[in-house]
Design a protein around this motif. Structure first.
Motif, PDB file in Angstrom:
ATOM      1  N   THR A 449      48.507  37.751  36.800  1.00 22.03           N
ATOM      2  CA  THR A 449      47.181  37.100  36.277  1.00 22.03           C
ATOM      3  C   THR A 449      46.663  37.381  34.922  1.00 22.03           C
ATOM      4  OG1 THR A 449      46.039  39.262  36.758  1.00 22.03           O
ATOM      5  CG2 THR A 449      46.150  37.747  38.636  1.00 22.03           C
ATOM      6  N   VAL A 450      48.146  37.606  34.011  1.00 18.61           N
ATOM      7  CA  VAL A 450      47.986  37.825  32.585  1.00 18.61           C
ATOM      8  C   VAL A 450      47.528  36.387  32.211  1.00 18.61           C
ATOM      9  CG1 VAL A 450      49.272  37.847  30.427  1.00 18.61           C
ATOM     10  CG2 VAL A 450      49.630  39.606  32.356  1.00 18.61           C
ATOM     11  N   PRO A 451      46.504  36.459  31.232  1.00 16.85           N
ATOM     12  CA  PRO A 451      45.845  35.101  30.741  1.00 16.85           C
ATOM     13  C   PRO A 451      46.929  34.183  30.404  1.00 16.85           C
ATOM     14  CG  PRO A 451      44.251  36.609  30.393  1.00 16.85           C
ATOM     15  CD  PRO A 451      45.589  37.466  30.744  1.00 16.85           C
ATOM     16  N   GLY A 452      46.869  33.114  30.688  1.00 13.92           N
ATOM     17  CA  GLY A 452      48.002  31.943  30.343  1.00 13.92           C
ATOM     18  C   GLY A 452      48.874  31.450  31.681  1.00 13.92           C
ATOM     19  N   LEU A 477      36.855  33.585  40.343  1.00 18.36           N
ATOM     20  CA  LEU A 477      37.304  34.147  41.591  1.00 18.36           C
ATOM     21  C   LEU A 477      36.620  35.682  41.398  1.00 18.36           C
ATOM     22  CD1 LEU A 477      41.203  33.465  41.745  1.00 18.36           C
ATOM     23  CD2 LEU A 477      39.234  32.111  42.446  1.00 18.36           C
ATOM     24  N   VAL A 478      36.091  35.984  42.529  1.00 17.57           N
ATOM     25  CA  VAL A 478      35.141  37.241  42.583  1.00 17.57           C
ATOM     26  C   VAL A 478      35.645  38.136  43.696  1.00 17.57           C
ATOM     27  CG1 VAL A 478      32.706  38.295  42.560  1.00 17.57           C
ATOM     28  CG2 VAL A 478      33.257  36.218  41.534  1.00 17.57           C
ATOM     29  N   PHE A 479      36.349  39.157  43.184  1.00 21.66           N
ATOM     30  CA  PHE A 479      37.015  40.062  44.082  1.00 21.66           C
ATOM     31  C   PHE A 479      35.762  41.245  44.906  1.00 21.66           C
ATOM     32  CE2 PHE A 479      40.503  37.955  42.470  1.00 21.66           C
ATOM     33  CZ  PHE A 479      41.366  37.705  43.504  1.00 21.66           C
ATOM     34  N   GLN A 480      34.840  41.502  43.887  1.00 16.47           N
ATOM     35  CA  GLN A 480      33.774  42.497  44.246  1.00 16.47           C
ATOM     36  C   GLN A 480      32.446  41.835  44.126  1.00 16.47           C
ATOM     37  OE1 GLN A 480      33.964  45.491  45.176  1.00 16.47           O
ATOM     38  NE2 GLN A 480      36.293  45.994  44.887  1.00 16.47           N
ATOM     39  N   TYR A 513      46.199  40.448  41.606  1.00 17.68           N
ATOM     40  CA  TYR A 513      44.886  40.611  41.339  1.00 17.68           C
ATOM     41  C   TYR A 513      44.431  41.805  41.041  1.00 17.68           C
ATOM     42  CZ  TYR A 513      44.875  35.491  42.099  1.00 17.68           C
ATOM     43  OH  TYR A 513      45.233  34.112  42.028  1.00 17.68           O
ATOM     44  N   ARG A 514      44.511  42.457  39.852  1.00 15.94           N
ATOM     45  CA  ARG A 514      44.092  44.029  39.661  1.00 15.94           C
ATOM     46  C   ARG A 514      42.705  43.935  38.971  1.00 15.94           C
ATOM     47  NH1 ARG A 514      46.742  45.564  35.698  1.00 15.94           N
ATOM     48  NH2 ARG A 514      48.184  43.843  35.285  1.00 15.94           N
ATOM     49  N   HIS A 515      42.279  42.724  38.568  1.00 10.66           N
ATOM     50  CA  HIS A 515      40.692  42.850  38.134  1.00 10.66           C
ATOM     51  C   HIS A 515      39.562  42.116  39.105  1.00 10.66           C
ATOM     52  CE1 HIS A 515      43.572  42.764  34.939  1.00 10.66           C
ATOM     53  NE2 HIS A 515      42.615  43.336  33.944  1.00 10.66           N
ATOM     54  N   ASP A 516      38.636  42.592  38.985  1.00  8.75           N
ATOM     55  CA  ASP A 516      37.495  42.060  39.769  1.00  8.75           C
ATOM     56  C   ASP A 516      37.084  40.799  39.830  1.00  8.75           C
ATOM     57  OD1 ASP A 516      37.603  44.517  40.968  1.00  8.75           O
ATOM     58  OD2 ASP A 516      35.905  45.531  40.036  1.00  8.75           O
ATOM     59  N   ASP A 531      36.989  43.411  34.578  1.00 11.50           N
ATOM     60  CA  ASP A 531      36.267  43.917  35.690  1.00 11.50           C
ATOM     61  C   ASP A 531      34.792  43.838  35.655  1.00 11.50           C
ATOM     62  OD1 ASP A 531      38.441  45.068  37.227  1.00 11.50           O
ATOM     63  OD2 ASP A 531      38.707  46.488  35.605  1.00 11.50           O
ATOM     64  N   THR A 532      34.443  43.589  34.516  1.00 11.85           N
ATOM     65  CA  THR A 532      33.164  43.137  34.137  1.00 11.85           C
ATOM     66  C   THR A 532      33.152  42.049  32.850  1.00 11.85           C
ATOM     67  OG1 THR A 532      32.929  44.790  32.150  1.00 11.85           O
ATOM     68  CG2 THR A 532      32.412  45.609  34.513  1.00 11.85           C
ATOM     69  N   LEU A 533      31.953  41.293  32.872  1.00 11.70           N
ATOM     70  CA  LEU A 533      31.867  40.237  31.811  1.00 11.70           C
ATOM     71  C   LEU A 533      31.987  40.699  30.458  1.00 11.70           C
ATOM     72  CD1 LEU A 533      29.089  38.085  33.563  1.00 11.70           C
ATOM     73  CD2 LEU A 533      31.647  37.817  33.464  1.00 11.70           C
ATOM     74  N   PRO A 534      32.418  40.118  29.594  1.00  8.24           N
ATOM     75  CA  PRO A 534      32.300  40.483  28.204  1.00  8.24           C
ATOM     76  C   PRO A 534      31.064  40.543  27.681  1.00  8.24           C
ATOM     77  CG  PRO A 534      33.000  38.291  28.228  1.00  8.24           C
ATOM     78  CD  PRO A 534      33.078  38.685  29.705  1.00  8.24           C
TER      79      PRO A 534
END
Length: 556
Positions: A449-452, A477-480, A513-516, A531-534
């Motif tokens: 899931t690295v961007p690109g 995609l929302v995993f949490q 998929y290691r990020h939420d 894991d959170t929005l910027p």
């Protein structure tokens, strides 16, 4: 000259690349005019014999993958790749590939498992191209004009006027659009007009190819037939492709470096030698499909409002089936960018991403194909004359060559790396993080899931494909489920950026998929993850829509 016909996008060339571009634009609500110099239904080439997995994914999204998968070889005809001494001779090795009947059930073979809902399909162009054409003809957003030859075009600040001639009547025509895309093949008029130059290796190999009908050949092949058969007869090599699985075939005779032009090599003699038949064998030539393998990539893919895709942009030896399929990948990358601009939710600057993304990948894939071609050429030139002799020594030679051939060719016929491993490392519309994308080969692929990278596929708990649940625009995609996403949803809404939110909190999260949170682009590549929005979601959305300046984009 009559008043110009109008459409947002003018496409030159109605081959598979041009038709796929038009169909995808229509799926995104964008009308197009497709101009083709050949008469309607005149394209009967058998050059492409493979629809890649990524292309089948596109057909699935557009709603006709099952229709394409239903045509071609008979349901139970082996899709294997065999290596033989002659078409009617001994088998040195065999790469098992599921037949159409077993495509989704047989998984214990090199080509049996693909991380996708749509594995590849071995089918000739004469069977699947009519499906594309039929879809285009009935689509109200596509205007197809045959017998029209484009002579030139001129750009203005707000559009392109394409000048053409009707080959049937001699009438001069003009077509007015916001953008022009050349999908007009290796001799592309559009490429030449924008001053792009093909660079690389002009000749890698020359291939005398014969499309022929021989109803008796199938019965002369010992054991199970194959979709494709490499033929090693010592001092000469060829490749036989089953077209309809009954009586039509395509034979590639790989010319030797010292041989002259295509007609200087005795076509009949070598066809019979490669098939392993004598002078009494009857066959009819349908068409000569001779070609030159090259590695040429255009030094630019765009000039202003004009773009090139497919063979207009690159020509290479079609190993791994990555000739037409690479062109369709170009078209799918460009299509959503054009649609985003025409539909008004993206800045025209988003179109800079096309060349920034596709040119490096085109160069890289062409070198994979060339490297494989060079290894295959070296293999063919090293086949000993005793390859078809009797006795233990010849048996040992055949065993060795068979093992070497398997190791070499399994890479291109189970090429997960080329399908799924490529990534876009220097795009102006991707928000990168510190992690590097994993390396890949023609064969090897690591989901990431690295961007690109391509958004990795997985099945949901109910058995549905992730891709079938994703939206036509960006998909979050929302995993949490408790993760705060409202600011991003609001910023996308304010910018007009289409965004689908997919709640996956109840799903088993795949290892990649290691990020939420993950934002997937309309073309299925990762745009951002976290894991959170910027803190500044407006800047992120601006970048995704092509509005961000480089300094701002790099700060995200």
């Amino acid at each position: 000259m009559p008043l110009p016909h109008e459409a947002p996008v003018i496409i030159v060339g109605a081959g598979p690349v041009g038709l796929c571009l038009a169909l995808d634009l229509a799926w995104r609500g964008v009308p197009s005019v497709v101009l083709e110099r050949s008469p309607a239904g005149a394209n009967e080439t058998v050059r492409c014999n493979h629809v890649s997995s990524r292309t089948m994914e596109t057909f699935r999204r557009l709603g006709f993958a099952s229709q394409v998968r239903a045509v071609g070889l008979p349901d139970d005809y082996p899709n294997d790749v065999a290596v033989r001494t002659r078409a009617t001779g001994r088998v040195l090795t065999r790469i098992p590939i599921p037949c159409r009947r077993d495509r989704f059930t047989v998984t214990d073979v090199p080509d049996g498992w693909w991380p996708t809902p749509e594995p590849p399909h071995r089918v000739n162009q004469i069977f699947f191209e009519p499906i594309l054409l039929e879809r285009a003809v009935v689509n109200p957003l596509i205007t197809l004009r045959n017998d029209v030859e484009v002579s030139g075009f001129r750009e203005s600040d707000d559009g392109v006027i394409c000048e053409a001639t009707c080959l049937r009547t001699g009438e001069r025509l003009a077509y007015n659009g916001q953008y022009l895309v050349g999908c007009d093949g290796g001799g592309s008029t559009v490429r030449k007009a924008i001053g792009a130059v093909l660079e690389g290796d002009a000749v890698i190999q020359r291939v005398q190819s014969t499309y022929f009908r021989a109803p008796d050949l199938l019965g002369r092949i010992s054991g199970d037939p194959a979709w494709m058969s490499y033929l090693y007869i010592g001092g000469r090599a060829g490749n036989l492709v089953a077209i309809d699985g009954k009586e039509t075939w395509l034979l590639h005779n790989y010319l030797l470096p010292e041989e002259g032009g295509f007609e200087d090599v005795d076509r009949d003699y070598w066809l019979r030698a490669l098939l392993g038949v004598d002078g009494s064998f009857e066959y009819d030539i349908i068409r000569q499909e001779d070609w030159i393998g090259r590695r040429l990539v255009a030094n630019r893919l765009r000039s202003g409002r004009t773009f090139i895709c497919g063979d207009a942009a690159h020509l290479w030896v079609p190993y791994a089936g990555y000739g037409m399929n690479a062109g369709i990948a170009d078209a799918m990358n460009l299509s959503w960018l054009l649609a985003a601009t025409v539909n008004g939710w993206a800045s025209p600057a988003i179109l800079d991403a096309y060349e920034a993304e596709r040119h490096p990948i085109t160069e890289q894939v062409s070198r994979y194909a060339m490297s494989h071609a060079q290894k295959a050429i070296a293999e063919r030139l090293g086949i000993p004359a005793e390859i078809d002799d009797d006795g233990p020594e010849a048996d040992a030679v055949r065993h060795r060559i068979g093992e070497e051939a398997y190791a070499l060719h399994v890479q291109q016929f189970a090429c997960a790396g080329l399908n799924f491993g490529y990534f876009y490392p220097h795009s102006p519309i991707i928000a990168y993080d510190a992690e590097q994308a994993p390396a890949y080969t023609m064969y090897d692929y690591t989901p990431s899931t690295v961007p690109g990278c391509r958004t990795p596929h997985f099945r949901l708990a109910d058995g549905a494909s992730l891709y079938d649940r994703m939206g036509p625009g960006y998909t979050l995609l929302v995993f949490q489920s408790e993760t705060r996403i409202a600011p991003l949803v609001g910023a996308a809404l304010q910018a007009g950026m289409p965004l689908t939110v997919l709640d996956l909190s109840g799903e088993q999260r795949p290892e990649a998929y290691r990020h939420d949170l993950l934002l997937s682009r309309p073309d299925g590549h990762v745009a951002w993850r976290g894991d959170t929005l910027p803190d500044d979601v407006s800047s992120l959305v601006a970048r995704l829509c092509g509005h961000a300046q480089p300094a701002l984009a790099d700060a995200i």
